[in-house]
Design a protein around this motif. Structure first.
Motif, PDB file in Angstrom:
ATOM      1  N   CYS A  69       0.876  -1.331  -0.176  1.00 60.80           N
ATOM      2  CA  CYS A  69      -0.269  -0.134   0.122  1.00 60.80           C
ATOM      3  C   CYS A  69       0.758   1.378  -0.201  1.00 60.80           C
ATOM      4  O   CYS A  69       0.194   2.442  -0.210  1.00 60.80           O
ATOM      5  CB  CYS A  69      -0.988  -0.168   1.319  1.00 60.80           C
ATOM      6  SG  CYS A  69      -0.090   0.143   2.765  1.00 60.80           S
ATOM      7  N   GLY A  70       2.081   1.177   0.211  1.00 61.09           N
ATOM      8  CA  GLY A  70       2.949   2.251  -0.075  1.00 61.09           C
ATOM      9  C   GLY A  70       3.033   3.122   1.522  1.00 61.09           C
ATOM     10  O   GLY A  70       4.043   4.031   1.569  1.00 61.09           O
ATOM     11  N   THR A  71       2.554   2.776   2.464  1.00 65.76           N
ATOM     12  CA  THR A  71       2.519   3.491   3.648  1.00 65.76           C
ATOM     13  C   THR A  71       3.787   3.389   4.373  1.00 65.76           C
ATOM     14  O   THR A  71       4.664   2.344   4.388  1.00 65.76           O
ATOM     15  CB  THR A  71       1.544   2.640   4.923  1.00 65.76           C
ATOM     16  OG1 THR A  71       0.223   2.787   4.291  1.00 65.76           O
ATOM     17  CG2 THR A  71       1.661   3.164   6.223  1.00 65.76           C
ATOM     18  N   GLU A  72       4.440   4.534   4.828  1.00 66.30           N
ATOM     19  CA  GLU A  72       5.636   4.525   5.425  1.00 66.30           C
ATOM     20  C   GLU A  72       5.486   4.734   6.943  1.00 66.30           C
ATOM     21  O   GLU A  72       4.622   5.659   7.253  1.00 66.30           O
ATOM     22  CB  GLU A  72       6.544   5.700   4.778  1.00 66.30           C
ATOM     23  CG  GLU A  72       6.971   5.494   3.314  1.00 66.30           C
ATOM     24  CD  GLU A  72       7.647   6.311   2.931  1.00 66.30           C
ATOM     25  OE1 GLU A  72       8.975   6.017   2.334  1.00 66.30           O
ATOM     26  OE2 GLU A  72       7.284   7.526   2.729  1.00 66.30           O
ATOM     27  N   GLY A  73       6.363   4.413   7.720  1.00 67.72           N
ATOM     28  CA  GLY A  73       6.084   4.682   9.091  1.00 67.72           C
ATOM     29  C   GLY A  73       7.344   4.172   9.882  1.00 67.72           C
ATOM     30  O   GLY A  73       8.338   3.366   9.725  1.00 67.72           O
ATOM     31  N   PHE A  74       7.010   4.180  11.161  1.00 68.34           N
ATOM     32  CA  PHE A  74       8.042   3.670  12.370  1.00 68.34           C
ATOM     33  C   PHE A  74       7.441   2.520  12.968  1.00 68.34           C
ATOM     34  O   PHE A  74       6.507   2.323  13.114  1.00 68.34           O
ATOM     35  CB  PHE A  74       8.039   4.823  13.521  1.00 68.34           C
ATOM     36  CG  PHE A  74       9.169   4.563  14.498  1.00 68.34           C
ATOM     37  CD1 PHE A  74      10.367   4.579  14.300  1.00 68.34           C
ATOM     38  CD2 PHE A  74       8.686   4.159  15.615  1.00 68.34           C
ATOM     39  CE1 PHE A  74      11.316   4.376  15.413  1.00 68.34           C
ATOM     40  CE2 PHE A  74       9.469   3.947  16.761  1.00 68.34           C
ATOM     41  CZ  PHE A  74      10.578   4.123  16.581  1.00 68.34           C
TER      42      PHE A  74
END
Length: 107
Positions: A69-74
């Motif tokens: 989905c392309g979500t970027e995060g920690f």
């Protein structure tokens, strides 16, 4: 026996006892609901930010991106291996795992 853990090369590697052991370029399937909306988030780890140990389990905090989905995060405290009798045993990054809830590590 003490085990030395460090983040090396601007977050590219986890070093265990002065040996590069865990690279940040693997794709980890995560059964998680707080990273993205995917049922299983296939996350490529882009950089490690912290490394620690909870009893015998080696855990990392990292920045990553879901390849679906392309979500970027920690990511908070992802288990990447264990220490047994002073030897490090990396977990298989292709095995499905859950991230730890924030504050659950006992360091």
């Amino acid at each position: 026996m003490a085990t030395q853990l460090r983040v090396l090369d601007d977050g590219a590697w986890i070093s265990v006892n002065n040996e590069r052991q865990v690279p940040n370029s693997d794709i980890w399937p995560l059964a998680t609901t707080d990273f993205c909306d995917c049922e299983v988030a296939y996350v490529v780890l882009e950089a490690f930010t912290e490394v620690g140990v909870d009893r015998h389990r080696v855990e990392v905090c990292a920045v990553g991106q879901c390849i679906d989905c392309g979500t970027e995060g920690f990511l908070d405290w992802l288990p990447v291996g264990r220490v047994s009798d002073g030897d490090f045993h990396a977990f298989d990054p292709t095995e499905l795992r859950a991230t730890l809830e924030p504050g659950k590590n006992l360091r």
